[in-house]
Design a protein around this motif. Structure first.
Motif, PDB file in Angstrom:
ATOM      1  N   ALA A 166       0.833  -1.209   0.000  1.00  0.00           N
ATOM      2  CA  ALA A 166       0.000   0.000   0.000  1.00  0.00           C
ATOM      3  C   ALA A 166       0.865   1.254   0.000  1.00  0.00           C
ATOM      4  N   ARG A 167       1.886   1.275   0.831  1.00  0.00           N
ATOM      5  CA  ARG A 167       2.774   2.447   0.880  1.00  0.00           C
ATOM      6  C   ARG A 167       3.522   2.627  -0.430  1.00  0.00           C
ATOM      7  N   ALA A 168       3.960   1.525  -1.039  1.00  0.00           N
ATOM      8  CA  ALA A 168       4.709   1.619  -2.298  1.00  0.00           C
ATOM      9  C   ALA A 168       3.860   2.217  -3.413  1.00  0.00           C
ATOM     10  N   LEU A 169       2.555   1.958  -3.373  1.00  0.00           N
ATOM     11  CA  LEU A 169       1.667   2.458  -4.418  1.00  0.00           C
ATOM     12  C   LEU A 169       0.926   3.730  -4.007  1.00  0.00           C
ATOM     13  N   GLY A 170       1.104   4.135  -2.749  1.00  0.00           N
ATOM     14  CA  GLY A 170       0.433   5.351  -2.287  1.00  0.00           C
ATOM     15  C   GLY A 170      -1.075   5.198  -2.168  1.00  0.00           C
ATOM     16  N   VAL A 171      -1.508   4.003  -1.744  1.00  0.00           N
ATOM     17  CA  VAL A 171      -2.936   3.733  -1.584  1.00  0.00           C
ATOM     18  C   VAL A 171      -3.183   3.213  -0.171  1.00  0.00           C
ATOM     19  N   THR A 172      -4.462   3.045   0.172  1.00  0.00           N
ATOM     20  CA  THR A 172      -4.807   2.525   1.486  1.00  0.00           C
ATOM     21  C   THR A 172      -4.690   1.002   1.515  1.00  0.00           C
ATOM     22  N   ARG A 173      -4.682   0.467   2.702  1.00  0.00           N
ATOM     23  CA  ARG A 173      -4.642  -0.992   2.848  1.00  0.00           C
ATOM     24  C   ARG A 173      -5.894  -1.615   2.236  1.00  0.00           C
ATOM     25  N   GLY A 174      -7.038  -0.942   2.382  1.00  0.00           N
ATOM     26  CA  GLY A 174      -8.269  -1.420   1.765  1.00  0.00           C
ATOM     27  C   GLY A 174      -8.154  -1.468   0.247  1.00  0.00           C
ATOM     28  N   ASP A 175      -7.509  -0.431  -0.319  1.00  0.00           N
ATOM     29  CA  ASP A 175      -7.289  -0.418  -1.767  1.00  0.00           C
ATOM     30  C   ASP A 175      -6.433  -1.604  -2.193  1.00  0.00           C
ATOM     31  N   ILE A 176      -5.423  -1.931  -1.378  1.00  0.00           N
ATOM     32  CA  ILE A 176      -4.556  -3.075  -1.703  1.00  0.00           C
ATOM     33  C   ILE A 176      -5.369  -4.358  -1.712  1.00  0.00           C
ATOM     34  N   LEU A 177      -6.271  -4.504  -0.764  1.00  0.00           N
ATOM     35  CA  LEU A 177      -7.106  -5.717  -0.753  1.00  0.00           C
ATOM     36  C   LEU A 177      -7.931  -5.804  -2.033  1.00  0.00           C
ATOM     37  N   ASP A 178      -8.470  -4.667  -2.479  1.00  0.00           N
ATOM     38  CA  ASP A 178      -9.223  -4.658  -3.748  1.00  0.00           C
ATOM     39  C   ASP A 178      -8.309  -5.014  -4.918  1.00  0.00           C
ATOM     40  N   LEU A 179      -7.101  -4.433  -4.929  1.00  0.00           N
ATOM     41  CA  LEU A 179      -6.156  -4.735  -6.006  1.00  0.00           C
ATOM     42  C   LEU A 179      -5.726  -6.194  -5.979  1.00  0.00           C
ATOM     43  N   MET A 180      -5.591  -6.760  -4.782  1.00  0.00           N
ATOM     44  CA  MET A 180      -5.193  -8.161  -4.667  1.00  0.00           C
ATOM     45  C   MET A 180      -6.218  -9.082  -5.319  1.00  0.00           C
ATOM     46  N   VAL A 181      -7.485  -8.729  -5.214  1.00  0.00           N
ATOM     47  CA  VAL A 181      -8.524  -9.509  -5.887  1.00  0.00           C
ATOM     48  C   VAL A 181      -8.309  -9.423  -7.395  1.00  0.00           C
ATOM     49  N   ARG A 182      -8.089  -8.203  -7.880  1.00  0.00           N
ATOM     50  CA  ARG A 182      -7.871  -8.020  -9.322  1.00  0.00           C
ATOM     51  C   ARG A 182      -6.612  -8.746  -9.794  1.00  0.00           C
ATOM     52  N   TRP A 183      -5.555  -8.710  -8.970  1.00  0.00           N
ATOM     53  CA  TRP A 183      -4.280  -9.345  -9.317  1.00  0.00           C
ATOM     54  C   TRP A 183      -4.291 -10.850  -9.062  1.00  0.00           C
TER      55      TRP A 183
END
Length: 91
Positions: free
Chosen positions: A48-65
């Motif tokens: 999340a920090r590397a991409l400048g997003v929230t932890r919640g955003d990372i969880l959403d991205l993890m689903v996509r990825w």
């Protein structure tokens, strides 16, 4: 988190498929972070920090990825807990 700039060369045909250079850079950054996360080399918080997003955003991205969520080993759980404590102490 300190950053560095990487330069890559792509054939114009591939860049055209990715869109603009900015879109290609975003895709490359996300792909690298997803791979590190998938390999267990970074935590969700670090991603999340590397991409400048929230932890919640990372969880959403993890689903996509299609990256599995949550630690699978005791060591991964310890890293996640340590990461949470570091984040709390900064606030």
């Amino acid at each position: 988190m300190a950053t560095q700039t990487l330069t890559i060369e792509l054939p114009e045909e591939l860049l055209a498929l990715l869109g603009s250079p900015e879109e290609a850079a975003t895709k490359a950054r996300e792909t690298l972070v997803a791979d590190l996360l998938r390999e267990g080399r970074i935590s969700q918080g670090q991603a999340a920090r590397a991409l400048g997003v929230t932890r919640g955003d990372i969880l959403d991205l993890m689903v996509r990825w299609r990256v599995e969520s949550g630690p699978e080993t005791a060591e991964e759980m310890r890293r996640e807990i340590d990461d949470v404590w570091r984040t709390i102490r900064r606030d």
